[in-house]
Design a protein around this motif. Structure first.
Motif, mmCIF file in Angstrom:
data_model
loop_
_atom_site.group_PDB
_atom_site.id
_atom_site.type_symbol
_atom_site.label_atom_id
_atom_site.label_comp_id
_atom_site.label_asym_id
_atom_site.label_seq_id
_atom_site.Cartn_x
_atom_site.Cartn_y
_atom_site.Cartn_z
ATOM 1 N N ILE A 16 23.742 29.182 21.262
ATOM 2 C CA ILE A 16 25.164 28.901 21.508
ATOM 3 C C ILE A 16 25.296 27.748 22.490
ATOM 4 N N HIS A 17 24.481 27.760 23.535
ATOM 5 C CA HIS A 17 24.534 26.689 24.521
ATOM 6 C C HIS A 17 24.149 25.343 23.893
ATOM 7 N N ARG A 26 32.731 26.501 27.989
ATOM 8 C CA ARG A 26 33.657 26.863 29.077
ATOM 9 C C ARG A 26 33.915 28.366 29.091
ATOM 10 N N PHE A 27 34.124 28.952 27.917
ATOM 11 C CA PHE A 27 34.369 30.386 27.853
ATOM 12 C C PHE A 27 33.151 31.163 28.323
ATOM 13 N N MET A 28 31.979 30.768 27.867
ATOM 14 C CA MET A 28 30.749 31.457 28.273
ATOM 15 C C MET A 28 30.555 31.357 29.783
ATOM 16 N N LEU A 30 32.988 30.952 32.050
ATOM 17 C CA LEU A 30 34.010 31.804 32.652
ATOM 18 C C LEU A 30 33.594 33.262 32.600
ATOM 19 N N ASP A 31 33.014 33.672 31.473
ATOM 20 C CA ASP A 31 32.561 35.051 31.304
ATOM 21 C C ASP A 31 31.540 35.422 32.380
ATOM 22 N N SER A 32 30.705 34.494 32.761
ATOM 23 C CA SER A 32 29.722 34.754 33.821
ATOM 24 C C SER A 32 30.371 34.743 35.199
ATOM 25 N N GLN A 33 31.225 33.769 35.439
ATOM 26 C CA GLN A 33 31.814 33.588 36.761
ATOM 27 C C GLN A 33 32.781 34.695 37.167
ATOM 28 N N VAL A 34 33.473 35.288 36.200
ATOM 29 C CA VAL A 34 34.498 36.279 36.535
ATOM 30 C C VAL A 34 33.906 37.517 37.219
ATOM 31 N N TYR A 35 32.620 37.762 37.024
ATOM 32 C CA TYR A 35 31.983 38.934 37.624
ATOM 33 C C TYR A 35 31.383 38.650 39.002
#
Length: 120
Positions: A16-17, A26-28, A30-35
């Motif tokens: 995917i990367h 960007r979504f991937m 964000l998915d990591s950063q939100v936690y």
């Protein structure tokens, strides 16, 4: 099962990367950063993620959050309280995903007993 999940996830995330466009990346990210720690600590955010994953019936997401919470030192008692929240919010449709979460927990504890580390 856990090692297969971790390998599968790493392999597909790499693809995917490599192939994804800016929006996917960007979504991937964000998915990591939100936690990450913010007003809520990481463990609390992962607990929320696990409840949402169980209610939304996503076994891959359940596995991910179970592993992260295991890495963060979550006790069995804490896990079962999380499961109870998911059951109350989601109802009986969550029961098959509760089974999946318990199966993952048992496997994580077995790896722990055997001195193996689990890393995503």
């Amino acid at each position: 099962m856990i090692e297969e999940f971790i390998d599968y996830r790493a392999r597909l995330n790499k693809l995917i990367h490599e192939k994804g466009n800016l929006h996917t990346k960007r979504f991937m990210n964000l998915d990591s950063q939100v936690y990450e720690k913010g007003a809520l600590d990481t463990k609390t955010k992962e607990m929320l993620g696990l409840v949402a994953s169980m209610v939304l019936r996503c076994n891959d997401c359940i596995a991910y959050h179970m592993i992260r919470l295991f890495q963060l030192g979550t006790s069995d008692e804490e896990f079962f309280e999380i499961f109870n929240v998911a059951l109350v919010v989601g109802g009986s449709i969550v029961i098959p995903h509760l089974r999946k979460a318990v199966e993952i927990l048992e496997e994580l504890r077995e790896l722990e007993r055997n001195g193996k580390t689990v890393s995503l």
